[in-house]
Design an enzyme around this catalytic site. Structure first.
Site, short mmCIF file in Angstrom:
data_model
loop_
_atom_site.label_atom_id
_atom_site.label_comp_id
_atom_site.label_asym_id
_atom_site.label_seq_id
_atom_site.Cartn_x
_atom_site.Cartn_y
_atom_site.Cartn_z
N SER A 1 29.13 61.50 40.22
CA SER A 1 29.37 62.23 38.97
C SER A 1 30.63 63.08 39.10
CB SER A 1 28.19 63.14 38.66
OG SER A 1 28.50 64.01 37.59
N TYR B 1 22.57 69.55 41.78
CA TYR B 1 23.07 68.25 41.33
C TYR B 1 24.52 68.05 41.80
CZ TYR B 1 24.26 64.43 38.13
OH TYR B 1 24.67 63.23 37.61
N1 LIG Z 1 24.22 60.84 31.88
C1 LIG Z 1 25.28 61.44 32.37
O1 LIG Z 1 25.98 62.21 31.65
C2 LIG Z 1 25.71 61.21 33.79
C3 LIG Z 1 26.92 61.74 34.21
C4 LIG Z 1 27.33 61.55 35.52
C5 LIG Z 1 26.55 60.80 36.38
N2 LIG Z 1 25.36 60.29 35.97
C6 LIG Z 1 24.57 59.53 36.93
O2 LIG Z 1 24.29 58.26 36.37
C7 LIG Z 1 23.10 57.75 36.96
C8 LIG Z 1 22.18 57.24 35.86
O3 LIG Z 1 21.75 58.36 35.10
P1 LIG Z 1 21.43 58.27 33.53
O4 LIG Z 1 22.26 59.29 32.88
O5 LIG Z 1 21.48 56.87 33.08
O6 LIG Z 1 19.95 58.87 33.51
P2 LIG Z 1 18.51 58.21 33.35
O7 LIG Z 1 18.44 57.41 32.10
O8 LIG Z 1 17.56 59.35 33.53
O9 LIG Z 1 18.42 57.22 34.59
C9 LIG Z 1 18.08 57.62 35.88
C10 LIG Z 1 17.52 56.41 36.60
O10 LIG Z 1 17.20 56.81 37.92
C11 LIG Z 1 15.91 56.28 38.23
N3 LIG Z 1 15.26 57.06 39.27
C12 LIG Z 1 15.09 58.41 39.33
N4 LIG Z 1 14.36 58.72 40.42
C13 LIG Z 1 14.06 57.55 41.05
C14 LIG Z 1 13.32 57.22 42.19
N5 LIG Z 1 12.71 58.16 42.95
N6 LIG Z 1 13.21 55.91 42.55
C15 LIG Z 1 13.81 54.95 41.81
N7 LIG Z 1 14.52 55.20 40.70
C16 LIG Z 1 14.64 56.49 40.32
C17 LIG Z 1 15.15 56.38 36.90
O11 LIG Z 1 14.06 55.46 36.88
P3 LIG Z 1 12.51 55.85 37.02
O12 LIG Z 1 12.33 57.21 36.41
O13 LIG Z 1 11.80 54.75 36.28
O14 LIG Z 1 12.24 55.81 38.48
C18 LIG Z 1 16.24 55.90 35.94
O15 LIG Z 1 16.27 54.50 35.87
C19 LIG Z 1 22.52 58.89 37.79
O16 LIG Z 1 22.86 58.73 39.15
C20 LIG Z 1 23.22 60.12 37.23
O17 LIG Z 1 23.28 61.16 38.19
C21 LIG Z 1 24.93 60.48 34.68
#
Ligand SMILES: NC(=O)c1ccc[n+]([C@@H]2O[C@H](COP(=O)([O-])OP(=O)(O)OC[C@H]3O[C@@H](n4cnc5c(N)ncnc54)[C@H](OP(=O)(O)O)[C@@H]3O)[C@@H](O)[C@H]2O)c1
Length: 256
Positions: free
Chosen positions: A143, A156
């Site tokens: 991120s 985070y």
């Molecule tokens: N959204 C943003 O603005 C943003 C910005 C920068 C970086 N990111 C990064 O992008 C990535 C995806 O995030 P997102 O925004 O798409 O959020 P999200 O929709 O909440 O997705 C997070 C994913 O991580 C999985 N996860 C969490 N804990 C887990 C575990 N213990 N075992 C296996 N899977 C797990 C969740 O699946 P389950 O809950 O089904 O396990 C879900 O599929 C993350 O690494 C986040 O830090 C997001």
């Protein structure tokens, strides 16, 4: 200049996306499936993965909690002993906003377990066969929050900074062996993760746009895949500032 072997033709490529039950990972699975890739999707919520599979027949769901070291090792062994993935994308993440006032040790451990420890465990496990074959690509979703210290993301941001550092060090070691390493640093993306934010997210994009930006980054063989550029450009600039300018400016911008 390409820092990784470019990945542009996805037909018959096997991609494993870890953290694909919602948000960026789910959008990425859909986009890769549309381009002809064989996609394996993992997360804890099997029903969500199965629903994604019904929308995109052929997607292979495998339930996995990445913090379960035994299950993680068994899944890597299972996938690499049959049809080894050409690309493994670690997209799982944990985010709770807050600074030192809000953060508990338990909260810190949850961030570290998903954002760092499991990412490292998975990386070591998949890089072993990739190194032996001299083929494969590991992409770690970090991120921009890891670029420099920011308010309201103490655990985070710290874990994402460590993940980016880990990816940089891995690239130095793996590139000469023919193994691709990339780090994805999104700005704000509208997903269940950011739904908890109570502030206006600048330059926010959709998960579909994030997925397209990642495909473009892999096609160009980029190491750091950051987007949207209209937002990450400013963060790149902040990265270069001396602390005497950085701290007051960030306090002013974030009204702290
Ligand atoms: N959204 C943003 O603005 C943003 C910005 C920068 C970086 N990111 C990064 O992008 C990535 C995806 O995030 P997102 O925004 O798409 O959020 P999200 O929709 O909440 O997705 C997070 C994913 O991580 C999985 N996860 C969490 N804990 C887990 C575990 N213990 N075992 C296996 N899977 C797990 C969740 O699946 P389950 O809950 O089904 O396990 C879900 O599929 C993350 O690494 C986040 O830090 C997001």
């Amino acid at each position: 200049m390409s820092l990784n072997p470019p990945l542009a033709d996805w037909r018959d490529r096997h991609v494993w996306i870890v953290g694909a039950s919602s948000g960026i990972g789910a959008a990425l699975a859909a986009a890769l499936h549309e381009r002809g890739a064989r996609v394996t999707v993992s997360a804890r919520r099997l029903e969500a993965l199965q629903a994604l599979g019904r929308q995109h027949p052929g997607l292979r769901p495998i339930a996995l909690d990445v913090t379960d070291a035994t299950a993680l090792a068994a899944t890597v062994e299972r996938l690499f002993s049959s049809h080894p993935p050409d690309l493994v994308c670690y997209c799982a993440g944990h985010y709770e906003p807050g600074g030192a006032r809000e953060l508990s040790l338990r909260g810190w451990e949850q961030h570290r377990a998903v954002n760092l420890d499991a990412a490292v465990a998975l990386s070591l496990a998949v890089l072993r066969p990739m190194r032996a074959r001299g083929h494969g690509h590991l992409s770690l979703v970090s991120s921009v929050a890891g670029h420099r210290g920011l308010p309201n993301a103490l655990a985070y941001g710290t874990t994402k900074a460590a993940l980016t550092h880990f990816g940089e060090a891995l690239h130095l070691e793996m590139a000469p062996l023919g193994v691709g390493i990339s780090v994805v640093t999104p700005g704000f993306v509208e997903t269940p993760m950011t739904a908890v934010n109570d502030f206006r997210m600048p330059a926010v994009i959709t998960p579909g746009q994030a997925a397209q930006a990642m495909l473009a980054g892999w096609a160009r063989g980029r190491f750091m895949i950051d987007f949207p550029r209209r937002f990450t450009w400013w963060l790149d600039l902040l990265r270069c500032l001396p602390y005497a300018w950085y701290f007051p400016l960030v306090r002013r911008l974030t009204r702290r």
